[in-house]
Design a protein around this motif. Structure first.
Motif, mmCIF file in Angstrom:
data_model
loop_
_atom_site.group_PDB
_atom_site.id
_atom_site.type_symbol
_atom_site.label_atom_id
_atom_site.label_comp_id
_atom_site.label_asym_id
_atom_site.label_seq_id
_atom_site.Cartn_x
_atom_site.Cartn_y
_atom_site.Cartn_z
ATOM 1 N N VAL A 191 4.226 -0.832 -20.280
ATOM 2 C CA VAL A 191 4.066 -1.894 -19.595
ATOM 3 C C VAL A 191 5.709 -2.611 -20.493
ATOM 4 C CG1 VAL A 191 2.755 -3.985 -18.887
ATOM 5 C CG2 VAL A 191 2.435 -1.582 -19.270
ATOM 6 N N SER A 249 7.937 -7.834 -18.040
ATOM 7 C CA SER A 249 7.608 -8.610 -16.530
ATOM 8 C C SER A 249 6.541 -8.291 -16.050
ATOM 9 C CB SER A 249 9.160 -8.130 -15.603
ATOM 10 O OG SER A 249 8.621 -6.824 -15.426
ATOM 11 N N LYS A 279 5.642 -5.605 -15.007
ATOM 12 C CA LYS A 279 5.693 -3.928 -14.136
ATOM 13 C C LYS A 279 5.693 -2.312 -14.968
ATOM 14 C CE LYS A 279 9.307 -4.842 -10.353
ATOM 15 N NZ LYS A 279 10.482 -4.509 -9.990
ATOM 16 N N GLU A 280 5.244 -1.387 -14.280
ATOM 17 C CA GLU A 280 5.417 -0.406 -14.799
ATOM 18 C C GLU A 280 6.560 0.139 -15.255
ATOM 19 O OE1 GLU A 280 1.315 1.298 -14.226
ATOM 20 O OE2 GLU A 280 0.158 -0.126 -15.014
ATOM 21 N N SER A 281 6.220 0.740 -16.019
ATOM 22 C CA SER A 281 7.693 2.284 -15.688
ATOM 23 C C SER A 281 7.074 3.674 -16.575
ATOM 24 C CB SER A 281 8.696 1.374 -15.983
ATOM 25 O OG SER A 281 10.431 2.118 -17.168
ATOM 26 N N THR A 309 14.809 -6.820 -16.637
ATOM 27 C CA THR A 309 14.430 -6.364 -15.228
ATOM 28 C C THR A 309 14.515 -7.296 -14.111
ATOM 29 O OG1 THR A 309 13.146 -5.004 -16.977
ATOM 30 C CG2 THR A 309 12.204 -4.953 -14.703
ATOM 31 N N THR A 310 13.148 -8.005 -13.693
ATOM 32 C CA THR A 310 13.272 -9.343 -12.692
ATOM 33 C C THR A 310 14.312 -10.171 -13.035
ATOM 34 O OG1 THR A 310 11.295 -10.271 -13.871
ATOM 35 C CG2 THR A 310 10.966 -8.526 -11.844
ATOM 36 N N ARG A 333 18.171 -2.724 -16.135
ATOM 37 C CA ARG A 333 17.713 -1.811 -14.879
ATOM 38 C C ARG A 333 17.452 -1.670 -13.900
ATOM 39 N NH1 ARG A 333 13.236 -0.095 -18.815
ATOM 40 N NH2 ARG A 333 11.922 0.478 -16.536
ATOM 41 N N GLU A 335 16.390 -3.558 -10.434
ATOM 42 C CA GLU A 335 15.010 -3.693 -10.774
ATOM 43 C C GLU A 335 14.850 -4.785 -10.013
ATOM 44 O OE1 GLU A 335 11.650 -1.599 -12.433
ATOM 45 O OE2 GLU A 335 12.886 -0.594 -13.407
#
Length: 189
Positions: free
Chosen positions: A24, A27, A29-31, A124-125, A152, A154
């Motif tokens: 996790v 952000s 988000k899961e990755s 990421t974001t 990343r 994303e």
């Protein structure tokens, strides 16, 4: 420049800065992979490569700046190295104001109109670095550019550029993963 970038990617791969599994991210988000640049910033050669790559990228694009800033924690050693490389003063942006003393959210001087090169380890974001930009702008600074060691891919670039900032990724995750496969392919030959 490409050689330095490849050397940095190799150092990241060798240090175990890329992990695979379930993670996790900050952000939310899961990755299935995690990029821990902090694993490699403890290597002075890697840190010097990061600083040189960021300074070179900023110079090539023609970004003028007065100060280098980095949000705590991961970006601080990188921003420090860029500060040393460029001779520009360092500013550290805390995640939240100190609960003691002056209660400041920054360490270092920021003056009205200062042009800030904001440095981040991984995006990421873009949420974390955008929050740092807001803090700096609330003090009257202008963000000259946002440079990141690893994007990343994303959504950070879109989030950052939609706010009018110049986004300067040193490495995109696709380059990192491609290099990993290339190295892995060479090892199996």
């Amino acid at each position: 420049m490409i050689e330095a970038k490849d050397r940095l990617i190799d150092k990241m791969l060798e240090s175990g800065a890329i992990l695979f599994g379930h993670f996790v991210l900050s952000s939310g988000k899961e990755s299935d992979y995690y990029i821990n640049v902090k694993k490699v910033v403890t290597d002075p050669d890697a840190l010097e490569l990061m600083a040189g790559l960021i300074a070179g990228l900023v110079q090539r694009v023609g970004i003028d700046f007065d100060r280098v800033a980095g949000p705590e924690l991961g970006a601080v050693p990188i921003a420090t190295a860029v500060s040393l490389k460029t001779g520009k003063p360092l500013v550290i942006v805390r995640k939240k104001p100190k609960g003691y003393g002056t209660g400041s959210q920054i360490e270092g001087d920021v003056k009205e109109g200062d042009r800030i090169l904001l440095v981040e380890d991984v995006t990421t974001t873009g949420g974390s670095v955008l929050r740092a930009a807001e803090v700096l702008e609330s003090l009257g600074a202008r963000i000259a550019a946002i440079a990141v060691v690893v994007d990343r891919e994303e959504g950070a670039e879109g989030s950052i550029t939609s706010k009018g900032y110049t986004f300067l990724p040193v490495i995109r995750v696709s380059e990192l993963l491609e290099r990993k496969e290339t190295v892995k392919g060479r090892e199996s030959d």
